[in-house]
Write a protein that holds these residues in place. Structure first.
Motif, PDB file in Angstrom:
ATOM      1  N   HIS A 154       0.795  -1.228   0.000  1.00 45.47           N
ATOM      2  CA  HIS A 154       0.000   0.000   0.000  1.00 45.47           C
ATOM      3  C   HIS A 154       0.830   1.282   0.000  1.00 45.47           C
ATOM      4  CE1 HIS A 154       0.716   0.177   4.384  1.00 45.47           C
ATOM      5  NE2 HIS A 154       0.299   1.433   4.318  1.00 45.47           N
ATOM      6  N   MET A 210      -7.549   3.759  -0.586  1.00 49.69           N
ATOM      7  CA  MET A 210      -7.629   3.587   0.860  1.00 49.69           C
ATOM      8  C   MET A 210      -7.108   4.766   1.688  1.00 49.69           C
ATOM      9  SD  MET A 210      -4.570   0.852   1.646  1.00 49.69           S
ATOM     10  CE  MET A 210      -4.301   1.302   3.374  1.00 49.69           C
ATOM     11  N   SER A 211      -6.412   5.697   1.061  1.00 47.71           N
ATOM     12  CA  SER A 211      -5.794   6.794   1.796  1.00 47.71           C
ATOM     13  C   SER A 211      -6.826   7.689   2.477  1.00 47.71           C
ATOM     14  CB  SER A 211      -4.939   7.633   0.844  1.00 47.71           C
ATOM     15  OG  SER A 211      -4.429   8.779   1.504  1.00 47.71           O
ATOM     16  N   GLN A 262      -7.586  -0.728   5.246  1.00 46.98           N
ATOM     17  CA  GLN A 262      -7.715   0.677   5.636  1.00 46.98           C
ATOM     18  C   GLN A 262      -7.704   0.816   7.157  1.00 46.98           C
ATOM     19  OE1 GLN A 262     -11.504   2.835   4.790  1.00 46.98           O
ATOM     20  NE2 GLN A 262     -10.214   4.102   3.465  1.00 46.98           N
ATOM     21  N   ARG A 283      -4.879   2.746   9.376  1.00 46.52           N
ATOM     22  CA  ARG A 283      -5.286   3.850  10.245  1.00 46.52           C
ATOM     23  C   ARG A 283      -4.934   3.582  11.704  1.00 46.52           C
ATOM     24  NH1 ARG A 283     -11.061   5.703   7.373  1.00 46.52           N
ATOM     25  NH2 ARG A 283     -10.033   6.742   5.612  1.00 46.52           N
TER      26      ARG A 283
END
Length: 220
Positions: free
Chosen positions: A60, A103-104, A124, A128
């Protein structure tokens, strides 16, 4: 011939370690490793494709736009080329690259997201979680130092209504980032496991901020 799951995971780990050997401390291999472990933990409680979430977690941040002049196409392209080279199924490659593209946190500003999946929810959340709690605090100040930003300036207030473009261009003091992103993540978790872990890490950040302001004002 398609490569086995264990072999492609091992190959991906070796590739990412090599690619990120000189990366900034908050986005290096150890960040990837923590996100990967978080992903596997969350995935135990979710009905998801283990290969997809594993590869997405590992790849990612293979070329984070922050370190590539804001270019959001490099990471997905590198990931896709790597997986294609290792004969990974085309549907898996497409799913992994879609996760990387979407996903950011900055994409949370989009009111109508173009992609979603249970697999992205898991990765995600895992990413996070690494942005909050004790490690999140450490990463936040590490990146602020990397960008030569002040710790805190009481005269510069957090922008709580910023646009996606403003978020990407932000150069505010590091403490502001807590209010503009980190403290918001608890309520943006997708999975039960992610939400449970986020609660404790969120509380840790709140306690840290209380201590920070007390020390800043000379009260402790």
């Amino acid at each position: 011939m398609e490569i086995s799951e264990s072999n492609i995971i091992d190959a991906t780990i070796s590739f990412v370690k090599s690619e990120l050997k000189n990366a900034e401390g908050g986005h290096d291999w150890f960040h990837i490793e923590r996100v990967y472990k978080n992903t596997l933990l969350i995935a135990k409680q979710e009905d998801v494709d283990r290969t997809v979430v594993s590869l997405a977690a590992l790849l990612h941040d293979i070329a984070d736009p922050k370190f590539n002049n804001g270019d959001e196409t490099i990471g997905p392209r590198i990931a896709s080329e790597f997986l294609l080279k290792h004969n990974v199924d085309s549907e898996i490659i497409e799913h992994v690259t879609q996760i990387i593209e979407n996903m950011s946190f900055k994409n949370s500003f989009d009111l109508n997201p173009s992609f979603s999946s249970k697999e992205m929810d898991v990765v995600q959340d895992a990413d996070r979680l690494d942005a909050i709690g004790a490690i999140g605090i450490a990463r936040c100040f590490n990146y602020g130092g990397f960008k030569d930003r002040p710790l805190y300036n009481p005269e510069i207030k957090p922008n709580l209504n910023m646009t996606k473009a403003e978020y990407k261009a932000a150069k505010a003091p590091t403490i502001n980032h807590f209010y503009e992103k980190l403290l918001l993540l608890k309520d943006q978790m997708n999975t039960k496991t992610g939400k449970r872990i986020a609660l404790e890490r969120h509380k840790y950040m709140e306690d840290f901020l209380k201590q920070f302001y007390a020390e800043w004002k000379g009260k402790k």
